[in-house]
Write a protein that holds these residues in place. Structure first.
Motif, PDB file in Angstrom:
ATOM      1  N   THR A  23       6.747 -14.371  13.512  1.00 40.63           N
ATOM      2  CA  THR A  23       6.796 -12.980  13.073  1.00 40.63           C
ATOM      3  C   THR A  23       6.752 -12.943  11.552  1.00 40.63           C
ATOM      4  N   ASN A  24       6.652 -11.742  11.019  1.00 41.51           N
ATOM      5  CA  ASN A  24       6.670 -11.626   9.563  1.00 41.51           C
ATOM      6  C   ASN A  24       8.094 -11.846   9.049  1.00 41.51           C
ATOM      7  N   ASP A  25       8.264 -11.826   7.743  1.00 40.96           N
ATOM      8  CA  ASP A  25       9.555 -12.172   7.148  1.00 40.96           C
ATOM      9  C   ASP A  25      10.652 -11.168   7.463  1.00 40.96           C
ATOM     10  N   ALA A  26      10.315  -9.925   7.738  1.00 37.74           N
ATOM     11  CA  ALA A  26      11.337  -8.909   7.979  1.00 37.74           C
ATOM     12  C   ALA A  26      11.816  -8.897   9.428  1.00 37.74           C
ATOM     13  N   LEU A  34      21.679 -10.809  12.284  1.00 40.75           N
ATOM     14  CA  LEU A  34      22.519 -10.188  11.265  1.00 40.75           C
ATOM     15  C   LEU A  34      22.680  -8.694  11.503  1.00 40.75           C
ATOM     16  N   LEU A  35      21.626  -8.026  11.951  1.00 41.99           N
ATOM     17  CA  LEU A  35      21.748  -6.615  12.314  1.00 41.99           C
ATOM     18  C   LEU A  35      22.684  -6.435  13.511  1.00 41.99           C
ATOM     19  N   GLY A  36      22.604  -7.341  14.462  1.00 41.26           N
ATOM     20  CA  GLY A  36      23.515  -7.301  15.603  1.00 41.26           C
ATOM     21  C   GLY A  36      24.960  -7.510  15.193  1.00 41.26           C
ATOM     22  N   LEU A  37      25.192  -8.431  14.278  1.00 41.86           N
ATOM     23  CA  LEU A  37      26.553  -8.648  13.787  1.00 41.86           C
ATOM     24  C   LEU A  37      27.068  -7.438  13.026  1.00 41.86           C
ATOM     25  N   THR A  38      26.186  -6.764  12.291  1.00 41.48           N
ATOM     26  CA  THR A  38      26.587  -5.544  11.594  1.00 41.48           C
ATOM     27  C   THR A  38      26.985  -4.460  12.585  1.00 41.48           C
TER      28      THR A  38
END
Length: 58
Positions: A23-26, A34-38
């Motif tokens: 996938t791309n870098d984003a 990290l979004l899940g941990l947030t």
């Protein structure tokens, strides 16, 4: 509700990592984790915890 979002993000990150999808870098599995941990931290902090009654009964 944020806990459900965290579970979905962790599952998508697992699929990206397990299938070795490039996938791309984003949109990497690490960024999804990290979004899940947030989202999980917001759930544990009480954000989106449910309904609260703010009225007085007479």
């Amino acid at each position: 509700m944020p806990a459900v979002g965290a579970a979905i993000l962790f599952f998508i990150a697992f699929l990206v990592n397990a299938a070795e999808i490039s996938t791309n870098d984003a949109f990497t599995s690490v960024n999804l984790m990290l979004l899940g941990l947030t989202a999980l931290a917001l759930h544990l902090a009480g954000v989106g915890g449910g309904w609260s009654v703010r009225g007085r009964r007479r």
